[in-house]
Design a protein around this motif. Sequence first.
Motif, PDB file in Angstrom:
ATOM      1  N   THR A 187      56.857  -4.582   9.304  1.00 17.54           N
ATOM      2  CA  THR A 187      55.698  -5.404   8.941  1.00 17.54           C
ATOM      3  C   THR A 187      54.703  -5.478  10.092  1.00 17.54           C
ATOM      4  O   THR A 187      53.477  -5.397   9.894  1.00 17.54           O
ATOM      5  N   PHE A 188      55.214  -5.601  11.316  1.00 18.66           N
ATOM      6  CA  PHE A 188      54.354  -5.668  12.499  1.00 18.66           C
ATOM      7  C   PHE A 188      53.541  -4.382  12.656  1.00 18.66           C
ATOM      8  O   PHE A 188      52.334  -4.418  12.941  1.00 18.66           O
ATOM      9  N   LEU A 189      54.182  -3.228  12.467  1.00 20.01           N
ATOM     10  CA  LEU A 189      53.483  -1.951  12.603  1.00 20.01           C
ATOM     11  C   LEU A 189      52.378  -1.807  11.561  1.00 20.01           C
ATOM     12  O   LEU A 189      51.306  -1.255  11.850  1.00 20.01           O
ATOM     13  N   GLU A 190      52.636  -2.292  10.356  1.00 19.31           N
ATOM     14  CA  GLU A 190      51.602  -2.231   9.316  1.00 19.31           C
ATOM     15  C   GLU A 190      50.375  -3.052   9.729  1.00 19.31           C
ATOM     16  O   GLU A 190      49.232  -2.634   9.506  1.00 19.31           O
ATOM     17  N   GLU A 191      50.619  -4.204  10.348  1.00 20.01           N
ATOM     18  CA  GLU A 191      49.503  -5.038  10.790  1.00 20.01           C
ATOM     19  C   GLU A 191      48.742  -4.373  11.928  1.00 20.01           C
ATOM     20  O   GLU A 191      47.506  -4.414  11.977  1.00 20.01           O
ATOM     21  N   ALA A 194      45.985  -1.436  11.217  1.00 20.69           N
ATOM     22  CA  ALA A 194      44.592  -1.822  10.969  1.00 20.69           C
ATOM     23  C   ALA A 194      43.866  -2.054  12.294  1.00 20.69           C
ATOM     24  O   ALA A 194      42.706  -1.669  12.453  1.00 20.69           O
ATOM     25  N   HIS A 195      44.558  -2.658  13.254  1.00 19.67           N
ATOM     26  CA  HIS A 195      43.952  -2.929  14.566  1.00 19.67           C
ATOM     27  C   HIS A 195      43.565  -1.638  15.270  1.00 19.67           C
ATOM     28  O   HIS A 195      42.493  -1.561  15.908  1.00 19.67           O
ATOM     29  N   HIS A 196      44.409  -0.618  15.165  1.00 20.27           N
ATOM     30  CA  HIS A 196      44.151   0.646  15.861  1.00 20.27           C
ATOM     31  C   HIS A 196      43.376   1.647  15.005  1.00 20.27           C
ATOM     32  O   HIS A 196      43.147   2.784  15.438  1.00 20.27           O
ATOM     33  N   GLY A 197      42.991   1.241  13.801  1.00 18.49           N
ATOM     34  CA  GLY A 197      42.236   2.144  12.944  1.00 18.49           C
ATOM     35  C   GLY A 197      43.060   3.306  12.415  1.00 18.49           C
ATOM     36  O   GLY A 197      42.530   4.399  12.183  1.00 18.49           O
ATOM     37  N   LEU A 198      44.338   3.078  12.196  1.00 22.11           N
ATOM     38  CA  LEU A 198      45.234   4.121  11.699  1.00 22.11           C
ATOM     39  C   LEU A 198      45.549   3.881  10.226  1.00 22.11           C
ATOM     40  O   LEU A 198      45.420   2.749   9.732  1.00 22.11           O
ATOM     41  N   VAL A 200      47.405   2.774   7.082  1.00 21.55           N
ATOM     42  CA  VAL A 200      48.438   1.745   6.911  1.00 21.55           C
ATOM     43  C   VAL A 200      49.540   2.327   6.034  1.00 21.55           C
ATOM     44  O   VAL A 200      49.387   2.430   4.817  1.00 21.55           O
ATOM     45  N   LEU A 201      50.629   2.703   6.669  1.00 18.12           N
ATOM     46  CA  LEU A 201      51.746   3.308   5.957  1.00 18.12           C
ATOM     47  C   LEU A 201      52.783   2.252   5.603  1.00 18.12           C
ATOM     48  O   LEU A 201      52.751   1.117   6.104  1.00 18.12           O
ATOM     49  N   ASP A 202      53.738   2.646   4.780  1.00 20.29           N
ATOM     50  CA  ASP A 202      54.759   1.710   4.288  1.00 20.29           C
ATOM     51  C   ASP A 202      55.919   1.638   5.279  1.00 20.29           C
ATOM     52  O   ASP A 202      57.049   1.998   4.980  1.00 20.29           O
ATOM     53  N   TYR A 203      55.617   1.152   6.509  1.00 20.88           N
ATOM     54  CA  TYR A 203      56.647   1.071   7.537  1.00 20.88           C
ATOM     55  C   TYR A 203      57.715   0.046   7.173  1.00 20.88           C
ATOM     56  O   TYR A 203      58.897   0.237   7.483  1.00 20.88           O
ATOM     57  N   GLY A 204      57.314  -1.060   6.553  1.00 23.01           N
ATOM     58  CA  GLY A 204      58.269  -2.130   6.264  1.00 23.01           C
ATOM     59  C   GLY A 204      59.432  -1.656   5.425  1.00 23.01           C
ATOM     60  O   GLY A 204      60.596  -1.801   5.813  1.00 23.01           O
ATOM     61  N   ASN A 205      59.143  -1.084   4.252  1.00 25.36           N
ATOM     62  CA  ASN A 205      60.212  -0.618   3.376  1.00 25.36           C
ATOM     63  C   ASN A 205      60.990   0.526   4.000  1.00 25.36           C
ATOM     64  O   ASN A 205      62.207   0.634   3.851  1.00 25.36           O
ATOM     65  N   THR A 206      60.288   1.397   4.728  1.00 21.13           N
ATOM     66  CA  THR A 206      60.964   2.550   5.337  1.00 21.13           C
ATOM     67  C   THR A 206      61.985   2.107   6.373  1.00 21.13           C
ATOM     68  O   THR A 206      63.143   2.537   6.352  1.00 21.13           O
ATOM     69  N   LEU A 207      61.583   1.242   7.294  1.00 24.30           N
ATOM     70  CA  LEU A 207      62.500   0.815   8.347  1.00 24.30           C
ATOM     71  C   LEU A 207      63.615  -0.073   7.790  1.00 24.30           C
ATOM     72  O   LEU A 207      64.748  -0.034   8.279  1.00 24.30           O
ATOM     73  N   SER A 391      57.027  19.151   3.829  1.00 27.65           N
ATOM     74  CA  SER A 391      55.668  18.855   4.300  1.00 27.65           C
ATOM     75  C   SER A 391      54.879  18.124   3.207  1.00 27.65           C
ATOM     76  O   SER A 391      54.140  17.172   3.482  1.00 27.65           O
ATOM     77  N   LEU A 392      55.041  18.576   1.962  1.00 24.60           N
ATOM     78  CA  LEU A 392      54.380  17.911   0.840  1.00 24.60           C
ATOM     79  C   LEU A 392      54.892  16.484   0.689  1.00 24.60           C
ATOM     80  O   LEU A 392      54.101  15.538   0.508  1.00 24.60           O
ATOM     81  N   MET A 393      56.204  16.305   0.774  1.00 25.55           N
ATOM     82  CA  MET A 393      56.773  14.969   0.649  1.00 25.55           C
ATOM     83  C   MET A 393      56.276  14.052   1.761  1.00 25.55           C
ATOM     84  O   MET A 393      55.982  12.878   1.534  1.00 25.55           O
ATOM     85  N   ASP A 394      56.165  14.591   2.981  1.00 23.66           N
ATOM     86  CA  ASP A 394      55.666  13.795   4.102  1.00 23.66           C
ATOM     87  C   ASP A 394      54.225  13.355   3.861  1.00 23.66           C
ATOM     88  O   ASP A 394      53.858  12.208   4.131  1.00 23.66           O
ATOM     89  N   SER A 395      53.398  14.282   3.358  1.00 23.23           N
ATOM     90  CA  SER A 395      51.999  13.931   3.118  1.00 23.23           C
ATOM     91  C   SER A 395      51.879  12.885   2.013  1.00 23.23           C
ATOM     92  O   SER A 395      51.039  11.978   2.089  1.00 23.23           O
ATOM     93  N   LEU A 396      52.736  12.978   0.997  1.00 22.71           N
ATOM     94  CA  LEU A 396      52.722  11.985  -0.080  1.00 22.71           C
ATOM     95  C   LEU A 396      53.156  10.608   0.424  1.00 22.71           C
ATOM     96  O   LEU A 396      52.566   9.586   0.079  1.00 22.71           O
ATOM     97  N   ALA A 397      54.190  10.604   1.268  1.00 22.18           N
ATOM     98  CA  ALA A 397      54.672   9.333   1.821  1.00 22.18           C
ATOM     99  C   ALA A 397      53.643   8.743   2.781  1.00 22.18           C
ATOM    100  O   ALA A 397      53.397   7.535   2.784  1.00 22.18           O
ATOM    101  N   ALA A 398      53.025   9.608   3.612  1.00 16.52           N
ATOM    102  CA  ALA A 398      52.038   9.129   4.588  1.00 16.52           C
ATOM    103  C   ALA A 398      50.822   8.533   3.897  1.00 16.52           C
ATOM    104  O   ALA A 398      50.210   7.583   4.402  1.00 16.52           O
TER     105      ALA A 398
END
Length: 497
Positions: A187-191, A194-198, A200-207, A391-398
């Motif tokens: 959850t922290f990484l998702e927040e 936005a601060h770093h202009g990156l 917003v990936l689904d880090y919460g569910n992944t981790l 690679s396709l799966m990574d791009s879809l997840a990203a």
Amino acid sequence: MILPSKIEQHSGPLEMLLQLTELLPANYAQYRPLVADGLSFFLQRLSPLRQQAILAAQLALPTAASRERRVLSLFRLCPTLHKLGQVVAHDRRLSADLRARLQELETLAPTDSLAALRSLLDREVGTVAGLQLGQETIAEGSVAVVVPFVWRQAKGEAPQRGVFKLLRPGVQDRLEEELAIWPLLGTFLEERCAHHGLPVLDYGNTLEMVARLLANEVRLDQEQEHLRQAADLYAGAADILIPRLFPFCTPLVTAMERVDGCKVTHQDLPAGEMCQRAERVTRALLAQPFWGSGEAGAMFHADPHAGNLLATADGRLAIIDWALTTRLTKAQCEAVVQLVLGAVTLNETRVCTAIAALGQPGDETRVQVAVSAAIAQVRCGRFPGFDWMTSLMDSLAAASAVRFPEEIALFRKALLTLSGVVADVSGQTGMDGVLVRHGAAQFLRGLMWRPWAWADSRAVGAHLSTADLVGLWADLPATTLRFLAGDRGGRRGAVRQ
């Protein structure tokens, strides 16, 4: 907000730890501030005693110690980071120096004495007739330590060499403490994205998912069941060795056959024989379970780093440490084949349908964009094998376009680790070639049964039905038109440029 703690009393070591993010490859430089934030968040939430131990280890290193050496020191004290290091140790996107350091995490000299483990062994195993324990521990992993023994089952019989695998003292508490941080970290990484202009990936569910999976590392009774299943899976493969279990296993102690050998990446043979070794690794860890999966699905070793893959003196591949496995259902294996067939025929609709069978699409437009880009790569000559698929799966997840289930995510992680190991065993061996050959062999073996199978049955022959084969043949003209239409579009784009 990061809370103050003991670690802030030593800003020098903390700054050195945060500088470890400079080891990220240049093409991921934009993520270095995010990783630094995440590392700081993780360290701040460890107990004061854990923080002090980490700082003491950093202070004990020479002032001029390399960043790679500091990574190794940190990862060794944190079982979740230790496992992460093993996963990426053969990722060729990292520098050779960093990979060499991380590969040291695969086989560590033990730090726990036999005396510290003796009470657990005595309590769990008790007195076994004919059992003679070794004098010291012989190996250490991210969560477990290995103790050798010799067992003479009956008088006059040859002694059998084995090892006890048991958890390192205190590792369960350390692992539980770290795993509790991971969902918060997501959850922290998702927040911070936005601060770093990156993106917003689904880090919460992944981790959170990875945390649940890593919790299985301390389930030795579960690993014992995996070892029995693996023994059945490879029973017909004379060149594959799965450690045999001894009858005095307990839920907290695994007693198994001792395996002698070197890491498969050890360059101890001529190039041609190393190529054969790489093919054997790919066949055993990927091709055999994938193509041989029946209605019960396919079981894959989910932690195939080089420390778990040993080359024995008689030329066999020994696969050890079965704590982490993943299973793909028969339907998921079929969807993977349909995904590749869709790419071969440049059929975006077929690829999208296969993706929907593997995961849960969340944004159809983003799926279509990613699939179109992947199909364009195939049209330009890229082979649509497992590397293309992942690679396709990574791009879809990203892009947060698809949420893949745990077993698919863990399968992806295993492929990442395995591809790096195979490349380090022999750069002349590609996993796709081995997969295609074994898939073709499986298809040919199923030909004799195909006339008696239903037209839509994929029970025989490489997860393909007769209807699939007829459909491919009927779709050949359309495939040709799709290729020509794409080629003309590419030419027009080039002229406009």
